[in-house]
Scaffold this motif. Structure first.
Motif, mmCIF file in Angstrom:
data_model
loop_
_atom_site.group_PDB
_atom_site.id
_atom_site.type_symbol
_atom_site.label_atom_id
_atom_site.label_comp_id
_atom_site.label_asym_id
_atom_site.label_seq_id
_atom_site.Cartn_x
_atom_site.Cartn_y
_atom_site.Cartn_z
ATOM 1 N N ALA A 93 -13.499 1.618 -1.204
ATOM 2 C CA ALA A 93 -13.624 2.170 -2.554
ATOM 3 C C ALA A 93 -12.291 2.406 -3.243
ATOM 4 O O ALA A 93 -12.259 2.594 -4.453
ATOM 5 N N ILE A 94 -11.184 2.405 -2.512
ATOM 6 C CA ILE A 94 -9.886 2.578 -3.161
ATOM 7 C C ILE A 94 -9.017 1.339 -3.015
ATOM 8 O O ILE A 94 -7.812 1.389 -3.255
ATOM 9 N N GLY A 95 -9.618 0.202 -2.618
ATOM 10 C CA GLY A 95 -8.868 -1.047 -2.573
ATOM 11 C C GLY A 95 -8.181 -1.340 -1.266
ATOM 12 O O GLY A 95 -7.356 -2.254 -1.187
ATOM 13 N N VAL A 96 -8.487 -0.603 -0.204
ATOM 14 C CA VAL A 96 -7.887 -0.838 1.102
ATOM 15 C C VAL A 96 -8.783 -1.779 1.899
ATOM 16 O O VAL A 96 -9.970 -1.507 2.077
ATOM 17 N N PRO A 97 -8.261 -2.912 2.380
ATOM 18 C CA PRO A 97 -9.094 -3.840 3.166
ATOM 19 C C PRO A 97 -9.666 -3.156 4.398
ATOM 20 O O PRO A 97 -8.953 -2.474 5.127
ATOM 21 N N TRP A 98 -10.967 -3.385 4.618
ATOM 22 C CA TRP A 98 -11.560 -2.797 5.809
ATOM 23 C C TRP A 98 -12.592 -3.728 6.442
ATOM 24 O O TRP A 98 -13.417 -3.303 7.224
ATOM 25 N N ALA A 99 -12.539 -4.999 6.126
ATOM 26 C CA ALA A 99 -13.391 -5.992 6.777
ATOM 27 C C ALA A 99 -12.652 -7.318 6.774
ATOM 28 O O ALA A 99 -11.674 -7.512 6.047
ATOM 29 N N PHE B 284 0.808 -1.222 0.000
ATOM 30 C CA PHE B 284 0.000 0.000 0.000
ATOM 31 C C PHE B 284 0.844 1.276 0.000
ATOM 32 O O PHE B 284 0.311 2.362 0.210
ATOM 33 N N VAL B 285 2.131 1.136 -0.290
ATOM 34 C CA VAL B 285 2.975 2.322 -0.394
ATOM 35 C C VAL B 285 2.511 3.205 -1.539
ATOM 36 O O VAL B 285 2.389 4.432 -1.405
ATOM 37 N N ALA B 286 2.227 2.597 -2.697
ATOM 38 C CA ALA B 286 1.784 3.390 -3.852
ATOM 39 C C ALA B 286 0.482 4.117 -3.551
ATOM 40 O O ALA B 286 0.286 5.262 -3.987
ATOM 41 N N THR B 287 -0.411 3.483 -2.809
ATOM 42 C CA THR B 287 -1.667 4.125 -2.424
ATOM 43 C C THR B 287 -1.398 5.345 -1.550
ATOM 44 O O THR B 287 -1.977 6.421 -1.756
ATOM 45 N N ASP B 288 -0.501 5.189 -0.574
ATOM 46 C CA ASP B 288 -0.170 6.310 0.311
ATOM 47 C C ASP B 288 0.501 7.442 -0.451
ATOM 48 O O ASP B 288 0.218 8.637 -0.211
ATOM 49 N N VAL B 289 1.387 7.091 -1.368
ATOM 50 C CA VAL B 289 2.065 8.126 -2.155
ATOM 51 C C VAL B 289 1.052 8.893 -3.000
ATOM 52 O O VAL B 289 1.084 10.127 -3.074
ATOM 53 N N ALA B 290 0.129 8.175 -3.642
ATOM 54 C CA ALA B 290 -0.886 8.842 -4.464
ATOM 55 C C ALA B 290 -1.757 9.763 -3.619
ATOM 56 O O ALA B 290 -2.088 10.881 -4.041
ATOM 57 N N THR B 291 -2.119 9.319 -2.424
ATOM 58 C CA THR B 291 -2.939 10.153 -1.538
ATOM 59 C C THR B 291 -2.207 11.424 -1.150
ATOM 60 O O THR B 291 -2.752 12.530 -1.234
ATOM 61 N N PHE C 75 1.299 6.492 -16.302
ATOM 62 C CA PHE C 75 0.086 7.226 -15.977
ATOM 63 C C PHE C 75 -0.993 6.274 -15.462
ATOM 64 O O PHE C 75 -1.672 6.572 -14.482
ATOM 65 N N ARG C 76 -1.152 5.127 -16.120
ATOM 66 C CA ARG C 76 -2.151 4.151 -15.675
ATOM 67 C C ARG C 76 -1.848 3.685 -14.248
ATOM 68 O O ARG C 76 -2.753 3.576 -13.420
ATOM 69 N N ALA C 77 -0.583 3.431 -13.945
ATOM 70 C CA ALA C 77 -0.212 2.995 -12.601
ATOM 71 C C ALA C 77 -0.559 4.049 -11.570
ATOM 72 O O ALA C 77 -1.034 3.734 -10.466
ATOM 73 N N ALA C 78 -0.344 5.321 -11.921
ATOM 74 C CA ALA C 78 -0.686 6.404 -10.992
ATOM 75 C C ALA C 78 -2.181 6.460 -10.747
ATOM 76 O O ALA C 78 -2.637 6.696 -9.623
ATOM 77 N N GLN C 79 -2.983 6.232 -11.805
ATOM 78 C CA GLN C 79 -4.431 6.253 -11.646
ATOM 79 C C GLN C 79 -4.923 5.085 -10.801
ATOM 80 O O GLN C 79 -5.840 5.218 -9.989
ATOM 81 N N VAL C 80 -4.310 3.917 -10.984
ATOM 82 C CA VAL C 80 -4.687 2.751 -10.177
ATOM 83 C C VAL C 80 -4.373 3.011 -8.709
ATOM 84 O O VAL C 80 -5.172 2.706 -7.818
ATOM 85 N N ALA C 81 -3.200 3.576 -8.443
ATOM 86 C CA ALA C 81 -2.838 3.877 -7.057
ATOM 87 C C ALA C 81 -3.768 4.904 -6.447
ATOM 88 O O ALA C 81 -4.134 4.817 -5.272
ATOM 89 N N LEU C 82 -4.195 5.879 -7.257
ATOM 90 C CA LEU C 82 -5.066 6.936 -6.742
ATOM 91 C C LEU C 82 -6.474 6.429 -6.494
ATOM 92 O O LEU C 82 -7.077 6.705 -5.459
ATOM 93 N N SER C 83 -7.022 5.670 -7.443
ATOM 94 C CA SER C 83 -8.435 5.290 -7.384
ATOM 95 C C SER C 83 -8.668 3.840 -7.021
ATOM 96 O O SER C 83 -9.810 3.401 -6.927
ATOM 97 N N GLY C 84 -7.606 3.068 -6.847
ATOM 98 C CA GLY C 84 -7.789 1.678 -6.464
ATOM 99 C C GLY C 84 -8.483 0.851 -7.509
ATOM 100 O O GLY C 84 -9.170 -0.101 -7.189
#
Length: 814
Positions: free
Chosen positions: A720-726, A80-87, A245-254
Motif C-alpha cells: 500500500a505504500i509502494g514497497v515491493p512485497w511479491a 527507498f531512502v525517502a520512504t524510510d525517512v518519511a516513516t 510538500f508533494r514529494a513528502a506526501q508521495v514518500a509518506l503514502s507511496g
C-alpha cells in the motif's frame, strides 16, 4: 509438530500448580487455506496467529515490518531512502516505547505471543531454507529478521495510521488558492476556489441521515466558521514549496509507486425490516489497494475470550473486519478531521527556529541513521515543533509545514480498542471500545438480535473559531487546540429510521466540514443507495450483488445522463449527436464486457468520456490556469494495459461541472458563472456535437464501432505504500472497483453465516522454483465471477472437516 519457544514472564497469568508445562495450540485450515487458531491463553492464541501468518505471508510480514520501522532501504536500496525517512519522521519511538511499557500483562501477551509465533516459523524456515524460504528473500539477497513486540506496534503506526489516517489537504488547498488568486485576482480567484473546495454542501449524501430520530444521534461535530480575515494571513506557498510538500506526501503514502491507492472502502448494513431473511446483514468491502497477495489476510481466533473469524492487514493484531458469532463489524475510512497542518514562520537568521508565542523557539531535532543496501549509511536529521514533525520546507517564503495528529500518543490504545471490540456482544460494549480509537474511522455494527449501528470515530480537536480548517493553521500560537472533544460529540446512530446504512467513504453526517474531500451530490455512494432505497426486502444474494453492480458502475454517467438526453431532444432523430445521446440513454451505466471481445459493451462509455473531455475544455479552459485544468482532464478510468487504480471515484471534473450546470439550484453557491451566461442545455449540446465530431473522425460514422478497450484488473506486487512485497503481479480478466476483500455476514440467531472473497488468495508463498502455494491464486476465479466462498465463523463450525491441522506446543517456562 512441537515448537518449544520460551514465553516472557509478562506474557501470561501464573498458572495453577497443576497446570500442564506447555500450552497446546492448534491451527486448522479450511479448504481455502484460512487458518483457525485454537488456544487457551492470549499468549498462546496470538503465538498461533503469528505462526500461521508467517506460514502464509513471511515475506509480506518482513516488508510490512520494514515499512513500519523505516528499514526498507537496508534491503532494497537507495530508491527507498525517502520512504524510510518519511516513516521515521512521523514516528515518535520514545512515545511508542512508553505506551508499550504501560500495557497490562494480558495485553502485552498478545504482542509477545504474536512475535514469538513469527519467530518460531522463521527458525523453521531458516533450518530448511531450500524448501521453505520464499523466493523474494532469495532474489533480494537477505534473510527474514527476528520479530519483536515493538515491531507489531510500528507496523500499525507506520504502515496503517500514518498512511491511512495521517494526511491532510490543507497545504494543497493553500497552493490551489494561491494559483487561482495569482491567475484571476483576489475576488474571482477566491470565488472559484470556494466552488472547487467548498466548506459544506447540505445536499451531499450522508451515512447518518437527518433529521435524527430518537434512535439516531444528532450531535455532529462541525468546524467553526472562520473569521472573515485572520489578523495575520497565511504566507503563500511557493512553487518549490509545493513541489517539496508533494514529494513528502508521495514518500509518506507511496502515491506514485502504488498508483493512487489506497483510496477508500465501502459498506452497507441492513436491519431485519430490509432483508428477506428478517435478520441484520452487514457487507464490507475495505479498499486498501489491489496487491499480490492481498493487503489483508483471513484468520480465525478461538480461545482466551475470542471466538472470531475475519480479515486484517498483514502484521496486525486487531481483526479489523470480522464477526464473533454474536456481532459483526466493519469499517470505512473516516471523514472526521483529526489532523492539522501548521504553517511555521521561520527565523530569517536560523531556519531551525520558529515563531511561537511571540518569540523564536528552537526546533527539536534528532538524527536517524538510514542503512542503504550497497551504500554507506546515511545520517538524516529530523526536525519537529511543538505541533509535530516537519513534513516539508518552503524556504523562499521562510516557512515550514508540520502536522499535528490527535492520535499521537494514543496509537497503541487505538489498536487495543479495535482489538477488544471483537469481544463485544452488544452495541454498548462495542461503543466502549470505539471511544478508545483516536484515528478517524467509520465503524459499522450488526448483531444477531437485529440491531445495526454506525459511528464516526476519532479524537476531535477543539479548534479556535478563527481557524479555517481548509488551510494550514498558523503555528505562532494563535491557533492552538483547546483540548479534545468528548466521544459523545462524535456522530453515531443506532437502528436508523431508514433501516440501513451505506458508505463509500462519503460524508458521515450533515454539517460536517473538513479539509479533505469536498462532499457533494456527486458521490459514488449513490451507486449503493440507489439499489438499497425503497421498501423491498432484499435477499442475501441481492445484497451481495449491490457490490457487484457498484464494482462495474460508471461513476460519472448518473449525473449527466438526463441532461445529455434533454439537450439533444430538439435535434432530428437522424442527427449524429441525437443518436449519440440516445446511445447514452440506452446504456445500463455499467462497465462490463459480456461478449469478452476486449471492449466495454456498447458505445455509451466512449461517448461519455469524449463529452466529459469536451465539457472540461469548453467550460473551464477560459477560467482556470493550465496546471489546474490539467487535473480536470484526467477522468480517472482504468487504462487498458496500464495501471489499475486502487479504487475509482467520480472524475475530478464531475462535481465541479455538475454544480456549474445546476447554477442556482446547486448545493454549493455559484457566485462565479463558469457558463458565461449560456444555458446549460446549450453548453451540453455544443460539447456533445464536438465530441461526436471527434469520435466520427477517430472511429468512422458507424457508432457500433465506438468502443473503449476494457481494462484488465492487476494485483500489484507492491504494498500500500509502494514497497515491493511479491515476486510478480497477478491479473484478473476485467477491472472491478471492489474491495481488497469483500465479506458479508448474515446474523441469524444461533447460526451466523459468513461469505467472503479475498483475491488472489490466502497465501503469498512463492518457492525458490517460482511456484506458488496451493492458495496463492485460488480466489481469482471467484473475483472474476463476483462470487464469494462460505467461511466458518465460530470454533465449532471448523471442529471437523478442516483440510489440514497442525499442533504447536508453547512452553510456559518463565
Amino acid at each position: 509438530m512441537l515448537l518449544p519457544v520460551p514465553t516472557p514472564a509478562a506474557a501470561w497469568v501464573q498458572p495453577d500448580a497443576g497446570a500442564p508445562a506447555m500450552e497446546t495450540v492448534t491451527i486448522r485450515r479450511d479448504p481455502w487455506g484460512t487458518p483457525h487458531v485454537y488456544g487457551d491463553t492470549s499468549y498462546g492464541l496470538f503465538y498461533g496467529f503469528g505462526y500461521a501468518m508467517a506460514e502464509d505471508r513471511l515475506y509480506q510480514l518482513e516488508m510490512a515490518r520494514r515499512s513500519g520501522n523505516g528499514t526498507v532501504a537496508e534491503v532494497l536500496g537507495a530508491d527507498f531512502v525517502a520512504t524510510d525517512v518519511a516513516t521515521r519522521t512521523g514516528t515518535d519511538i520514545a512515545s511508542i516505547r512508553r505506551q508499550m511499557a504501560a500495557l497490562s500483562a494480558e495485553d502485552r501477551a498478545m504482542f509477545d505471543g504474536y512475535a514469538a509465533g513469527i519467530n518460531a516459523r522463521i527458525a523453521e524456515v531458516l533450518a530448511a531454507r531450500d524448501r521453505l524460504l520464499p523466493r523474494e528473500f532469495v532474489d533480494a539477497g537477505f534473510d527474514p529478521q527476528r520479530w519483536t513486540a515493538e515491531d507489531t506496534a510500528l507496523v500499525w503506526i507506520g504502515l496503517i495510521l500514518q498512511r491511512f489516517f495521517g494526511g491532510t489537504m490543507e497545504v494543497a488547498n493553500l497552493a490551489l488558492l494561491n494559483d487561482l488568486v495569482a491567475a484571476r485576482g483576489e475576488r474571482i480567484g477566491r470565488q472559484i476556489y470556494d466552488q472547487m473546495r467548498w466548506r459544506d454542501d447540505p445536499r451531499a449524501p450522508t451515512i447518518i441521515r437527518q433529521p435524527a430520530g430518537a434512535d439516531e444521534a444528532s450531535s455532529v461535530p462541525v468546524a467553526p466558521k472562520p473569521a472573515t480575515r485572520a489578523t495575520a494571513p497565511l504566507r503563500p506557498l511557493s512553487s518549490s514549496g509545493a513541489v517539496a510538500f508533494r514529494a513528502a506526501q508521495v514518500a509518506l503514502s507511496g502515491l506514485a509507486a502504488t498508483e493512487g491507492m489506497p483510496t477508500a472502502s465501502n459498506a452497507w448494513v441492513l436491519g431485519p425490516e430490509r432483508t428477506a431473511d428478517g435478520v441484520a446483514i452487514l457487507h464490507n468491502g475495505p479498499q486498501q489497494g489491489f496487491t499480490n497477495p492481498a493487503f489483508v489476510a483471513a484468520i480465525g481466533l478461538h480461545g482466551a475470550g475470542y471466538d472470531l473469524t475475519g480479515m486484517t492487514p498483514v502484521g496486525l493484531l486487531p481483526v479489523l473486519f470480522g464477526t464473533n458469532g454474536t456481532i459483526a463489524w466493519g469499517s470505512t475510512v473516516g471523514s472526521l478531521d483529526t489532523n492539522d497542518s501548521y504553517q511555521e514562520q521561520l527565523n530569517p537568521a536560523d531556519r531551525y527556529q520558529y515563531r511561537f508565542n511571540g518569540r523564536f523557539v528552537a526546533m527539536d531535532r534528532r538524527t536517524e541513521t538510514i542503512r542503504v543496501k550497497g551504500e554507506a549509511d546515511r545520517a538524516v536529521v529530523l526536525y519537529a515543533t511543538v505541533h509535530g514533525p516537519v513534513q516539508s520546507w518552503d524556504l523562499p517564503n521562510n516557512t515550514a509545514y508540520t502536522i499535528r495528529r490527535s492520535w499521537h500518543g494514543a496509537e497503541v490504545e487505538t489498536m487495543l480498542g479495535w482489538a477488544k471490540a471483537a469481544q463485544a456482544s452488544d452495541w454498548t460494549a462495542f461503543m466502549t471500545q470505539a471511544a478508545r480509537v483516536s484515528a478517524s474511522i467509520t465503524w459499522f455494527y450488526a448483531d444477531v438480535h437485529g440491531n445495526i449501528g454506525a459511528a464516526g470515530l476519532g479524537a476531535l480537536p477543539r479548534r479556535p473559531a478563527k481557524q479555517d480548517v481548509r488551510f494550514p493553521a498558523r503555528g505562532d500560537g494563535s491557533m492552538e487546540w483547546q483540548g479534545l472533544l468528548p466521544f459523545s460529540a462524535n456522530p453515531k446512530a443506532y437502528n436508523p429510521g431508514a433501516g440501513y446504512f451505506a458508505s463509500w467513504n462519503n460524508k458521515i453526517a450533515p454539517g460536517l466540514r473538513a479539509d479533505g474531500a469536498v462532499f457533494g451530490l456527486v458521490d459514488r455512494v449513490n451507486e449503493i443507495t440507489a439499489r438499497l432505497d425503497g421498501n423491498a426486502r432484499l435477499t442475501r444474494e441481492a445484497i451481495w450483488d449491490v457490490g457487484n453492480a457498484a464494482a462495474h458502475a460508471d461513476l460519472n454517467i448518473r449525473y449527466f445522463r438526463d441532461g445529455i438526453g434533454r439537450a439533444a431532444a430538439a435535434l432530428a432523430p437522424d442527427n449524429p449527436a441525437r443518436q449519440a445521446a440516445d446511445a447514452v440513454l440506452a446504456w445500463d451505466m455499467q462497465l462490463t464486457d459480456a461478449d469478452r471481445d476486449g471492449h466495454y459493451d456498447g458505445p455509451g462509455v466512449t461517448i461519455l468520456q469524449a463529452w466529459l473531455s469536451a465539457m472540461a475544455e469548453a467550460v473551464f479552459a477560459d477560467d482556470l490556469p493550465p496546471a489546474i485544468l490539467d487535473t480536470l482532464r484526467d477522468l480517472g478510468y482504468p487504462a487498458p494495459g496500464g495501471r489499475t487504480p486502487g479504487s475509482v471515484r467520480p472524475a475530478p471534473v464531475a462535481s465541479l461541472l455538475f454544480n456549474a450546470l445546476r447554477g442556482g439550484a446547486a448545493g454549493v453557491p455559484q457566485h462565479y458563472d463558469f457558463l458565461n451566461g449560456a444555458s446549460a442545455d446549450a453548453v451540453v449540446r455544443a460539447a456533445l456535437e464536438q465530441a461526436v465530431g471527434q469520435l466520427r473522425h477517430r472511429f468512422g460514422a458507424d457508432m457500433a464501432r465506438w468502443l473503449t478497450p476494457a481494462a484488465a484488473h492487476r494485483f500489484s506486487k507492491v504494498n500500500a505504500i509502494g514497497v515491493p512485497w511479491a515476486a510478480a503481479d497477478r491479473t484478473a480478466a476485467l477491472y472491478q472497483n471492489r474491495g481488497t476483500a469483500d465479506v458479508q455476514y448474515v446474523l441469524r440467531p444461533g447460526g451466523m453465516e459468513m461469505c467472503s472473497l479475498m483475491a488472489p488468495g490466502q497465501s503469498g508463498f512463492v518457492g525458490a522454483d517460482g511456484r506458488s502455494g496451493a492458495h496463492g491464486d485460488d480466489q481469482i476465479t471467484l473475483f472474476e465471477r463476483g462470487a464469494c466462498k462460505p467461511q466458518a465463523v465460530g470454533a465449532a463450525q471448523l471442529a471437523t472437516g478442516s483440510a489440514t491441522e497442525k499442533t504447536l506446543a508453547v512452553p510456559r517456562d518463565r
